[in-house]
Design a protein around this motif. Structure first.
Motif, PDB file in Angstrom:
ATOM      1  N   ASP A  21       0.852  -1.189   0.000  1.00 12.91           N
ATOM      2  CA  ASP A  21       0.000   0.000   0.000  1.00 12.91           C
ATOM      3  C   ASP A  21       0.886   1.237   0.000  1.00 12.91           C
ATOM      4  OD1 ASP A  21      -2.331   1.472   0.003  1.00 12.91           O
ATOM      5  OD2 ASP A  21      -2.587   1.387   2.176  1.00 12.91           O
ATOM      6  N   ILE A  22       1.858   1.236  -0.910  1.00 20.01           N
ATOM      7  CA  ILE A  22       2.916   2.245  -0.875  1.00 20.01           C
ATOM      8  C   ILE A  22       2.393   3.648  -1.135  1.00 20.01           C
ATOM      9  CG2 ILE A  22       3.524   1.868  -3.301  1.00 20.01           C
ATOM     10  CD1 ILE A  22       5.880   2.776  -0.347  1.00 20.01           C
ATOM     11  N   LEU A  23       1.380   3.808  -1.998  1.00 19.09           N
ATOM     12  CA  LEU A  23       0.905   5.157  -2.333  1.00 19.09           C
ATOM     13  C   LEU A  23       0.234   5.826  -1.136  1.00 19.09           C
ATOM     14  CD1 LEU A  23      -0.448   4.653  -5.958  1.00 19.09           C
ATOM     15  CD2 LEU A  23       1.748   5.591  -5.224  1.00 19.09           C
ATOM     16  N   ASN A  24      -0.610   5.100  -0.438  1.00 17.36           N
ATOM     17  CA  ASN A  24      -1.248   5.686   0.746  1.00 17.36           C
ATOM     18  C   ASN A  24      -0.228   6.040   1.811  1.00 17.36           C
ATOM     19  OD1 ASN A  24      -3.941   5.760  -0.062  1.00 17.36           O
ATOM     20  ND2 ASN A  24      -4.308   3.643   0.517  1.00 17.36           N
ATOM     21  N   HIS A  25       0.816   5.213   1.937  1.00 22.56           N
ATOM     22  CA  HIS A  25       1.856   5.517   2.925  1.00 22.56           C
ATOM     23  C   HIS A  25       2.600   6.792   2.549  1.00 22.56           C
ATOM     24  CE1 HIS A  25       5.071   5.116   5.802  1.00 22.56           C
ATOM     25  NE2 HIS A  25       5.958   5.129   4.819  1.00 22.56           N
ATOM     26  N   LEU A  26       3.000   6.918   1.278  1.00 20.52           N
ATOM     27  CA  LEU A  26       3.736   8.106   0.847  1.00 20.52           C
ATOM     28  C   LEU A  26       2.904   9.375   1.032  1.00 20.52           C
ATOM     29  CD1 LEU A  26       5.437   6.843  -2.442  1.00 20.52           C
ATOM     30  CD2 LEU A  26       6.547   7.277  -0.250  1.00 20.52           C
ATOM     31  N   ALA A  27       1.603   9.273   0.808  1.00 22.03           N
ATOM     32  CA  ALA A  27       0.736  10.449   0.918  1.00 22.03           C
ATOM     33  C   ALA A  27       0.409  10.815   2.358  1.00 22.03           C
ATOM     34  CB  ALA A  27      -0.562  10.198   0.145  1.00 22.03           C
ATOM     35  N   SER A  28       0.811   9.954   3.297  1.00 19.84           N
ATOM     36  CA  SER A  28       0.524  10.232   4.706  1.00 19.84           C
ATOM     37  C   SER A  28       1.584  11.146   5.301  1.00 19.84           C
ATOM     38  CB  SER A  28       0.483   8.920   5.497  1.00 19.84           C
ATOM     39  OG  SER A  28       1.795   8.375   5.633  1.00 19.84           O
ATOM     40  N   SER A  29       1.319  11.623   6.512  1.00 20.36           N
ATOM     41  CA  SER A  29       2.272  12.516   7.188  1.00 20.36           C
ATOM     42  C   SER A  29       3.556  11.790   7.564  1.00 20.36           C
ATOM     43  CB  SER A  29       1.624  13.116   8.442  1.00 20.36           C
ATOM     44  OG  SER A  29       1.202  12.067   9.326  1.00 20.36           O
ATOM     45  N   ASP A  30       3.525  10.445   7.601  1.00 20.05           N
ATOM     46  CA  ASP A  30       4.720   9.660   7.940  1.00 20.05           C
ATOM     47  C   ASP A  30       5.380   9.082   6.694  1.00 20.05           C
ATOM     48  OD1 ASP A  30       4.271  10.042  10.693  1.00 20.05           O
ATOM     49  OD2 ASP A  30       2.846   8.366  10.746  1.00 20.05           O
ATOM     50  N   GLY A  31       5.079   9.641   5.546  1.00 18.84           N
ATOM     51  CA  GLY A  31       5.506   9.024   4.299  1.00 18.84           C
ATOM     52  C   GLY A  31       6.883   9.392   3.795  1.00 18.84           C
ATOM     53  N   ASP A  32       7.707  10.035   4.606  1.00 16.78           N
ATOM     54  CA  ASP A  32       9.048  10.401   4.156  1.00 16.78           C
ATOM     55  C   ASP A  32       9.894   9.142   3.956  1.00 16.78           C
ATOM     56  OD1 ASP A  32      11.049  12.067   3.330  1.00 16.78           O
ATOM     57  OD2 ASP A  32      11.752  12.554   5.347  1.00 16.78           O
ATOM     58  N   VAL A  33      10.870   9.225   3.056  1.00 17.48           N
ATOM     59  CA  VAL A  33      11.747   8.097   2.740  1.00 17.48           C
ATOM     60  C   VAL A  33      13.182   8.583   2.772  1.00 17.48           C
ATOM     61  CG1 VAL A  33      12.308   6.274   1.086  1.00 17.48           C
ATOM     62  CG2 VAL A  33       9.968   7.165   1.222  1.00 17.48           C
ATOM     63  N   ARG A  34      14.026   7.884   3.477  1.00 19.56           N
ATOM     64  CA  ARG A  34      15.439   8.270   3.512  1.00 19.56           C
ATOM     65  C   ARG A  34      16.215   7.524   2.417  1.00 19.56           C
ATOM     66  NH1 ARG A  34      18.682   4.748   8.050  1.00 19.56           N
ATOM     67  NH2 ARG A  34      17.244   2.990   8.221  1.00 19.56           N
ATOM     68  N   GLY A  35      17.405   8.019   2.157  1.00 15.93           N
ATOM     69  CA  GLY A  35      18.312   7.298   1.276  1.00 15.93           C
ATOM     70  C   GLY A  35      18.175   7.582  -0.204  1.00 15.93           C
ATOM     71  N   PHE A  36      17.277   8.500  -0.576  1.00 15.75           N
ATOM     72  CA  PHE A  36      17.097   8.849  -1.979  1.00 15.75           C
ATOM     73  C   PHE A  36      17.080  10.373  -2.122  1.00 15.75           C
ATOM     74  CE2 PHE A  36      15.197   4.633  -1.602  1.00 15.75           C
ATOM     75  CZ  PHE A  36      15.740   3.969  -2.702  1.00 15.75           C
ATOM     76  N   SER A  37      17.102  10.834  -3.366  1.00 16.65           N
ATOM     77  CA  SER A  37      17.037  12.272  -3.635  1.00 16.65           C
ATOM     78  C   SER A  37      15.857  12.891  -2.905  1.00 16.65           C
ATOM     79  CB  SER A  37      16.891  12.501  -5.151  1.00 16.65           C
ATOM     80  OG  SER A  37      16.372  13.776  -5.426  1.00 16.65           O
ATOM     81  N   ARG A  38      16.118  13.944  -2.130  1.00 18.56           N
ATOM     82  CA  ARG A  38      15.055  14.587  -1.367  1.00 18.56           C
ATOM     83  C   ARG A  38      13.977  15.141  -2.298  1.00 18.56           C
ATOM     84  NH1 ARG A  38      14.562  12.097   2.041  1.00 18.56           N
ATOM     85  NH2 ARG A  38      13.147  13.589   3.011  1.00 18.56           N
ATOM     86  N   GLU A  39      14.392  15.731  -3.420  1.00 14.80           N
ATOM     87  CA  GLU A  39      13.420  16.281  -4.362  1.00 14.80           C
ATOM     88  C   GLU A  39      12.544  15.187  -4.951  1.00 14.80           C
ATOM     89  OE1 GLU A  39      16.641  16.955  -4.410  1.00 14.80           O
ATOM     90  OE2 GLU A  39      16.688  19.064  -3.787  1.00 14.80           O
ATOM     91  N   GLN A  40      13.171  14.022  -5.272  1.00 13.08           N
ATOM     92  CA  GLN A  40      12.389  12.944  -5.866  1.00 13.08           C
ATOM     93  C   GLN A  40      11.422  12.330  -4.854  1.00 13.08           C
ATOM     94  OE1 GLN A  40      12.610  12.407  -9.132  1.00 13.08           O
ATOM     95  NE2 GLN A  40      10.878  10.991  -9.046  1.00 13.08           N
ATOM     96  N   VAL A  41      11.858  12.226  -3.604  1.00 14.21           N
ATOM     97  CA  VAL A  41      10.964  11.723  -2.554  1.00 14.21           C
ATOM     98  C   VAL A  41       9.761  12.649  -2.414  1.00 14.21           C
ATOM     99  CG1 VAL A  41      10.722  11.312  -0.073  1.00 14.21           C
ATOM    100  CG2 VAL A  41      12.755  10.487  -1.278  1.00 14.21           C
ATOM    101  N   ALA A  42      10.014  13.956  -2.384  1.00 13.20           N
ATOM    102  CA  ALA A  42       8.905  14.921  -2.281  1.00 13.20           C
ATOM    103  C   ALA A  42       7.972  14.786  -3.470  1.00 13.20           C
ATOM    104  CB  ALA A  42       9.470  16.339  -2.187  1.00 13.20           C
TER     105      ALA A  42
END
Length: 785
Positions: free
Chosen positions: A442-463
């Motif tokens: 359920d990756i899309l709902n997680h990314l769209a949540s307030s806890d959806g940040d991801v480390r280890g990749f381009s900050r701009e691409q994560v946003a």
């Protein structure tokens, strides 16, 4: 028992090494074995040239099997490697002037301690060769095989012996590779920090009878490298998952499950990927093992970065000892390997795919790269493979292709649009992917949540991924709209610049997620579609029609603003190269982050009424450009400036000069921008006045590039040079030839405003006047003649 040793220690320990009669002739030096020979020599060369403390040393040549027969060690597998090492010892001792030292080590009572019993001629040659010390240095020798065959101890009949012919061929190739080296003999015989080793295996400890192994070897079927690995790996697996085997094993002990599968189902699976020459798939399996090990290292362990560097190095051949000694054959790796093999071999087709299409990952293409070139996999591919493997391992039962596709879309977008410079960067991405394991389905709902940040990749691409996930959740055509944008071959999933043009702030992603609602998302549809249409047309033209409509886009964008990025000390007009610092992709990433590039792109696209009839709009933008930098104005008027250099680099000097570079340095060929642009337009204008125009490219910072104007005058060749002078606005036009001009020529030039300075007839010219002054010179000659 198994022990790591060197060629020298093997001789010292057993006194004599004898290639037995049952073995075949030496083949590694044969012409038809040149690929194997050259690869092996390169590995030996690289290992010997590394510093003693290099962590990749020693180069492990895998197993040598053998036993003691009549007081001599007889290798039953490893003959080819040992023979090459023997020849290399002789050759490097000669190169370094240590032949007497080597002879003291390998010759006893006139006999070589390394012997060939395959045929009498081979034995006699090896004996004579071991005692031979050339009377010239290696540097003086042009034909080593000719030198040896010219010796009185060399019998003409030996030319028919395949072992001798192969040995001479190998020596010739060694001479090409090692002749300019020095000090490598000492490295070769160094026992405290050896550069080259192999594993010596006692047959009795390998659960094979000597008779059985000899029969196998006599038939030309020794254990292959993977069979060696498999035998030891199965023992290793007995200690893995002791309490409960993985669910994939259906309750069968892990070692038994692996042993059965690799001989049946998995063997059938690998068969289409076999080496057609050897009819084995050993290399394919060993390459897969290496790749799986890479993507299952602990991302939180500091040693993982070094492990990744080692595993991506071609200097080390895959072997059980190397994998085992580094602790890489752990539970996570074993589980991933078995999962992948079970999944891929599950269907009736050659390779069972789990993604609905190849948009986000071409599973078969990646698998083929793994089998053939694991050390060449890019960091982006390894990040994709890590995410792919993670989903299959942690998804028991049937794979939900829709959830898998959504997951791999995010993984591929993040990996493809993150810059990787070193293994440490990849390790961080592995850690970020592992954090996402609970939300893979359920990756899309997680990314769209307030806890959806991801480390280890381009900050701009994560946003960007988080905002896109939020938009997808609204429906209303956004899933299809974003998919269409991401599919553009140049964007490759990175469309943050479009979101930025629509007014979305990727740097404030949490606030934007809170602000975006259904109504706002609906308002974004029209501007997004417009910017997507403009961007798609622009980059289609840049890639497919670079000198036509693509050039029109470039010039229009330059007319709008100075978007050229810094590349070291240079600025670049940008190429369509995807991965380089001077590519358009860099501009798009910069635009996604905000600032001037996004403003210039948006300003241009806002002037396009209809992307289907854009040419007229672009032409209008170029024609209406005013009050812009002189260098931009010059390029707009001279489109050929875009074709000058390989990388379209420009250098703005500290004193204000502007130069076009053929490559990337001023010590290579370069042109001064304004004179180069003038050359393009003046060539035809000067011709009616009898002048030919030549551009001179400088090749160092000690000289100035510029324009030559040449014509005949009264029996002489009058040659004028125009180049930048003391500042960006100052040029000088002077007579270079003849050095002693006649009075008539002097009179013409003084009448045209030339003055004598330091023995030269010269005229100072402002940048804005260089074209008119060149034409004035031409007219002065026309008036006089």
């Amino acid at each position: 028992m198994t022990s790591r040793t060197t060629f020298g220690k093997l001789i010292e320990r057993h006194g004599r090494v004898e290639i037995p009669v049952i073995q075949r002739d030496y083949a590694q030096g044969r012409a038809d074995q040149h690929i194997v020979r050259d690869d092996f020599l390169k590995s030996l060369y690289d290992a010997l040239c590394l510093p003693q403390e290099d962590p990749t040393l020693p180069l492990d040549l895998d197993f040598v099997y053998g036993s003691i027969v009549n007081g001599s060690f007889q290798p039953l597998d490893g003959q080819q490697r040992l023979t090459t090492l023997f020849l290399l010892h002789w050759y490097l001792a000669w190169v370094d002037g240590c032949s007497e030292d080597l002879r003291s080590r390998i010759v006893t009572s006139g006999r070589s301690r390394f012997s060939y019993e395959v045929r009498p001629s081979s034995r006699d040659f090896i004996n004579a060769f071991a005692n031979y010390i050339p009377d010239i240095s290696a540097g003086e020798c042009e034909d080593i095989a000719g030198m040896i065959t010219d010796q009185p101890w060399y019998f003409r009949s030996w030319r028919f012996d395949p072992t001798i012919r192969a040995a001479l061929s190998m020596l010739d190739r060694m001479h090409e590779v090692f002749r300019k080296t020095s000090g490598l003999y000492a490295r070769l015989i160094d026992e405290t920090a050896p550069a080259i080793t192999f594993q010596l295996l006692d047959l009795e400890q390998f659960d094979l009878s000597d008779d059985l192994y000899i029969k196998m070897n006599a038939r030309g079927k020794p254990l292959t490298p993977f069979e060696t690995f498999k035998a030891r790996f199965e023992r290793h697996l007995e200690n893995q998952f002791k309490d409960a085997p993985p669910d994939l094993c259906n309750g069968t002990p892990l070692a038994d499950f692996f042993s059965h599968r690799i001989d049946t189902r998995w063997s059938d699976f690998f068969w289409p990927f076999r080496d057609k020459k050897t009819a084995t798939f050993d290399d394919a399996i060993m390459n897969l093992l290496r790749a799986v090990i890479m993507v299952t290292r602990d991302p939180e362990a500091a040693a993982t970065s070094l492990d990744l560097a080692d595993l991506r190095s071609m200097a080390r051949a895959s072997s059980y000892t190397w994998f085992h000694d580094r602790g890489w054959l752990d539970q996570e790796m074993v589980l991933a390997l078995i999962t992948l093999l079970e999944r891929w071999s599950a269907g009736p087709e050659t390779f069972c795919c789990y993604l609905p299409d190849t948009r986000h990952l071409d599973e078969q293409a990646l698998f083929q790269d793994i089998l053939t070139k694991p050390t060449s996999l890019t960091f982006q591919q390894l990040a994709q493979l890590a995410g792919y493997t993670q989903f299959l391992v942690h998804s028991p039962g049937e794979i939900d292709s829709t959830a898998f596709d959504a997951w791999m879309r995010v993984v591929s977008n993040l990996a493809t649009n993150t810059d990787y410079n070193r293994p440490e960067d990849l390790r961080r991405s592995f850690a970020g992917l592992r954090d996402l394991t609970p939300w893979m389905n359920d990756i899309l709902n997680h990314l769209a949540s307030s806890d959806g940040d991801v480390r280890g990749f381009s900050r701009e691409q994560v946003a960007e991924e988080r905002i896109k996930a939020h938009l997808i959740g609204f429906g209303g055509g956004w899933p299809e709209r974003l998919a269409r944008a991401e599919r553009h071959t140049y964007f490759r999933g990175q469309i943050g610049f479009l979101l930025r043009c629509c007014g979305l702030k990727l740097g404030e992603v949490d606030a934007e997620l809170e602000r975006l609602d259904t109504a706002t998302a609906s308002e974004l549809v029209e501007p997004f579609e417009h910017y997507l249409a403009c961007a798609s047309q622009m980059f289609d033209d840049l890639v497919q029609h670079p000198k036509g409509s693509g050039r029109l886009w470039e010039r229009a964008l330059l007319a709008v603003g100075n978007f050229l990025p810094n590349v070291g000390r240079n600025r670049s007009l940008l190429t369509t190269s995807y991965d380089e610092a001077w590519g358009w992709k860099r501009l798009l990433r910069s635009a996604a982050a905000g600032g001037q590039p996004s403003q210039i792109l948006k300003a241009l696209w806002d002037q396009i009424d209809d992307p289907d009839t854009y040419a007229a709009d672009l032409g209008g933008v170029i024609e209406s450009a005013s009050e812009i930098d002189p260098w931009r104005e010059a390029i707009l008027a001279t489109p050929s400036a875009y074709d000058y250099g390989t990388y379209r680099m420009m250098r703005f000097s500290e004193d204000g000069g502007v130069y076009l570079l053929r490559k990337t340095q001023m010590n290579g060929r370069h042109a001064e921008l304004f004179t180069y642009c003038l050359y393009d337009s003046l060539a035809s204008d000067m011709k009616p006045y009898g002048f030919s125009t030549i551009y001179y490219e400088a090749t160092s910072t000690e000289e100035e590039p510029g324009l030559y104007f040449v014509r005949d005058f009264d029996g002489d060749v009058a040659k004028f040079y125009l180049c930048i002078s003391e500042g960006p606005d100052s040029y000088e036009l002077y007579l270079e030839e003849p050095e002693e001009p006649k009075d008539e020529l002097i009179a013409i030039l003084k009448g045209a405003g030339f003055e004598e300075k330091d023995g030269w007839l010269t005229k100072d010219v402002k940048r804005s006047d260089i074209e008119s002054e060149a034409l004035a010179l031409a007219r002065a000659f026309a008036h006089e003649t």
